[in-house]
Design a protein around this motif. Structure first.
Motif, PDB file in Angstrom:
ATOM      1  N   TYR A   1       0.835  -1.199   0.000  1.00 33.87           N
ATOM      2  CA  TYR A   1       0.000   0.000   0.000  1.00 33.87           C
ATOM      3  C   TYR A   1       0.871   1.251   0.000  1.00 33.87           C
ATOM      4  CZ  TYR A   1      -3.575  -3.318   1.515  1.00 33.87           C
ATOM      5  OH  TYR A   1      -4.431  -4.390   1.588  1.00 33.87           O
TER       6      TYR A   1
ATOM      7  N   ALA B   1       0.421   5.482   1.484  1.00 33.25           N
ATOM      8  CA  ALA B   1      -0.427   6.420   2.227  1.00 33.25           C
ATOM      9  C   ALA B   1       0.289   7.758   2.336  1.00 33.25           C
ATOM     10  CB  ALA B   1      -0.740   5.876   3.624  1.00 33.25           C
TER      11      ALA B   1
ATOM     12  N   PRO C   1      -5.480   8.249   4.011  1.00 35.82           N
ATOM     13  CA  PRO C   1      -6.140   7.156   3.276  1.00 35.82           C
ATOM     14  C   PRO C   1      -5.112   6.284   2.562  1.00 35.82           C
ATOM     15  CG  PRO C   1      -6.301   9.194   2.022  1.00 35.82           C
ATOM     16  CD  PRO C   1      -5.584   9.545   3.299  1.00 35.82           C
TER      17      PRO C   1
ATOM     18  N   SER D   1      -3.980   3.355  -0.052  1.00 31.24           N
ATOM     19  CA  SER D   1      -4.464   2.753  -1.299  1.00 31.24           C
ATOM     20  C   SER D   1      -3.479   1.683  -1.743  1.00 31.24           C
ATOM     21  CB  SER D   1      -4.641   3.811  -2.385  1.00 31.24           C
ATOM     22  OG  SER D   1      -3.424   4.537  -2.574  1.00 31.24           O
TER      23      SER D   1
ATOM     24  N   ARG E   1      -1.000  -0.525  -4.056  1.00 28.28           N
ATOM     25  CA  ARG E   1       0.016  -0.176  -5.053  1.00 28.28           C
ATOM     26  C   ARG E   1       0.619  -1.463  -5.596  1.00 28.28           C
ATOM     27  NH1 ARG E   1       5.034  -1.195  -2.952  1.00 28.28           N
ATOM     28  NH2 ARG E   1       5.164  -1.266  -0.671  1.00 28.28           N
TER      29      ARG E   1
END
Length: 615
Positions: free
Chosen positions: A250, A252, A305, A307, A309
């Motif tokens: 992820y 952030a 948040p 997300s 990757r």
């Protein structure tokens, strides 16, 4: 298989493996007199005509394995064959067919580039009839043809590495062994080295085994073998290894006005939920543990948040290391910062404020007719992490040494910790700490004796010195009786940091402190630096790992003594335009653009001079 490669192999070897290991063991005696296994029964094969990577942290066994393959060490158990020869019985036959470039390749610094090539050609028995063509090709590939008369000792680090590779390749080997060939060189030189290797593989069908601390280099390889503490953890193509972390990676953003390194520190301090975290592009890339859902990280991420990757090879590398440490029941020791220094335990050096503790105005340093640093100006604020970046030979080391008071400026204004360095260098040095690129402590002294010496050199005495030594030994988890010269590289780095901080300086200078250090050790190092910065210490650092620039508040990029860029990592990436997708590509784009402009200006000036002479 490449036909050039096949032609060099007999029928029994063609299409087979150039290296075969079965239950391979190598044992050494440690500094405490106890034996330990540098390799503990590893088995693997290396295919002919391929580029194969060995990766792993310090102490993984990579260099031991390289030296075994080169026939310089004999196995203590198991078997190892190289090019069909048993390394125990036929070491000379192997050495007649391989080329080996160790980490410290033995260039003769008083000899010129051409003389070094001639010497290695003599040592390898290269036929004089083919030398001229071979040398011309190697010099063209390494871009050293213009400098053949220059002594090797006067070359930059990148040029030395390229000359070392050229000397290794004066003959065409059946197997090329490269032990961390790009350590200590800048991104442009690193790229050049890999272009040379790729060209040799494509044109001559070389079989190459390379050990590296750079995961982006391992990405280039056909197959990757991951080692830790003498064991092989995994092997496969980069794609196969990346699949191990699919769905776990992820990115952030930090909270508003929060440095990305602070979010990274919170994540990396939760090893029971997070495998790894590292700043990148103003955000933080991280890997969650497979057993921990993303929504369990809310207290660490805050309002940031996260997300998904794409996974990278370095992600798989870090996951494999953590899983291995868990199996060894050492997870707590492996995940904790190597220095033991955290936000809570760091010594408080004074609150942050915007006051500039370093002021540089129109700084110039010349050596005869050569200008190493040309009219450089910048400030560094209290508690800031300031990165000084540039290619080998760019002038950053000269700038760094002037800032430390180790080298006088030719002209300009230089103020450090409120002291004019051109007038009172000795006074300024009392207020700064310095950690050199090469281990600069006394190898024959114990850890405690080194700390006593440096504490005394900085004016600490008696009870104050003893108290400070005990405190810093605890902070950096140092063993007082250990002999400094026998320590592993990462441990030496911690000791050097402790010696640099023994007198509680306001400013700490770090000269390429992570050169040659694997990603795991680099995480631990930067966790320490984050804590020091938050306690009010100002950090000035040089590095060739461009991703480390993301930890800095601001960075300066130099080349040919000229300041090319100055600002936050985000501002520097923006300066590179579309090429600034990450700090490595931004660095290369900025330096190459400056060099193009310089070359164009030089050509215009020469054209003008030619026109005037004709007129």
């Amino acid at each position: 298989m490449n036909t050039a490669h096949a032609a060099r192999f007999g029928p029994s070897e063609e299409g087979a493996f150039v290296v075969r290991a079965e239950g391979l063991c190598k044992r050494f005696t440690g500094p405490d007199g106890k034996p330990f296994d540098a390799l503990g029964g590893v088995s693997f094969e290396v295919a002919a005509g391929r580029l194969t990577a060995l990766v792993g942290p310090d102490g993984a066994g990579k260099t031991t394995l390289m030296r075994l393959m080169a026939g310089l060490l004999h196995p203590d158990g198991g078997s190892l064959s190289v090019l069909g020869h048993d390394t125990r019985r036929e070491a000379q036959a192997i050495q007649n067919r391989i080329s080996y470039m160790p980490q410290r390749f033995g260039l003769y610094e008083d000899l010129s580039i051409q003389e070094n090539l001639d010497l290695y050609a003599d040592l390898h028995g290269v036929d004089r009839a083919i030398r001229a063509a071979r040398f011309a090709r190697l010099l063209e590939m390494t871009d050293l043809a213009r400098f053949t008369a220059r002594p090797a000792g006067q070359l930059s680090g990148g040029m030395k590495q390229k000359l070392g590779l050229a000397c290794t390749l004066v003959r065409v080997p059946d197997l090329l062994l490269l032990d961390e060939p790009s350590v200590g060189v800048d991104p442009l030189s690193r790229r050049d080295l890999w272009e040379i290797i790729a060209q040799m593989i494509a044109e001559e069908g070389l079989s190459v085994v390379v050990s590296t601390a750079y995961m982006d280099e391992a990405e280039r390889c056909d197959r990757v073998h991951v080692f830790n503490k003498g064991e092989q953890l995994a092997e496969g193509t980069p794609d196969e290894l990346r699949r191990r972390v699919r769905g776990l990676t992820y990115v952030a953003p930090p909270a508003k006005d929060e440095p990305a390194r602070d979010l990274q520190a919170r994540l990396i301090d939760a090893p029971e939920r997070v495998v790894d975290a590292v700043p990148s592009g103003g955000e933080v890339r991280f890997i969650r543990r497979p057993e921990c859902a993303l929504d369990t990280l809310g207290d660490l991420l805050g309002a940031s948040p996260a997300s998904a990757r794409p996974e990278e090879l370095e992600d798989a590398f870090m996951l494999l290391l953590r899983e291995h440490e868990t199996r060894r029941a050492d997870e707590a020791d492996a995940a904790r910062p190597a220095s033991g220094l955290t936000m809570e335990s760091a010594t408080h050096f004074g609150a942050q404020d915007p006051q500039s503790v370093i002021v540089v105005r129109d700084l110039v340093r010349t050596f005869g007719d050569f200008t190493a640093v040309a009219s450089t100006s910048f400030d560094v604020r209290r508690g800031e992490i300031f990165g000084l970046l540039g290619p080998n030979g760019a002038g950053k080391t000269t700038t760094f040494r002037m800032l430390c008071g180790l080298l006088p400026a030719s002209s300009g204004h230089l103020e450090v910790a409120g002291v004019n360095l051109r007038k009172a260098r000795a006074e300024a040095r009392k207020r700064i700490g310095y950690v050199a690129q090469k281990f600069a402590l006394y190898a024959n002294l114990s850890v405690r004796e080194n700390l006593e010496f440096f504490g005394g050199a900085y004016g600490l005495r008696g009870r104050a010195l003893r108290a400070r030594i005990h405190a810093i030994e605890a902070q950096f988890e140092l063993e007082p009786a250990a002999q400094s010269g026998t320590l592993p590289h990462g441990y030496k780095q911690r000791l050097a940091m402790a010696a640099g901080l023994i007198h509680e300086p306001r400013i700490l200078f770090l000269d390429e402190p992570t050169s040659g250090i694997d990603p795991l050790a680099r995480r631990a190092f930067w966790r320490t630096i984050t804590a020091l910065s938050q306690s009010g210490v100002t950090i000035i650092i040089t590095t060739h790992f461009m991703e480390e620039a993301e930890y800095c508040d601001r960075i300066a990029i130099q080349d040919a003594g000229k300041l090319l860029a100055l600002g936050t990592p985000r501002e520097v990436r923006a300066k590179a335009g579309d090429a600034g997708r990450d700090m490595n590509s931004a660095f290369i784009a900025i330096v190459e653009q400056s060099r193009r402009e310089k070359a164009e200006a030089l050509e215009q000036r020469r054209a003008g001079e030619r026109a005037e002479s004709v007129a």
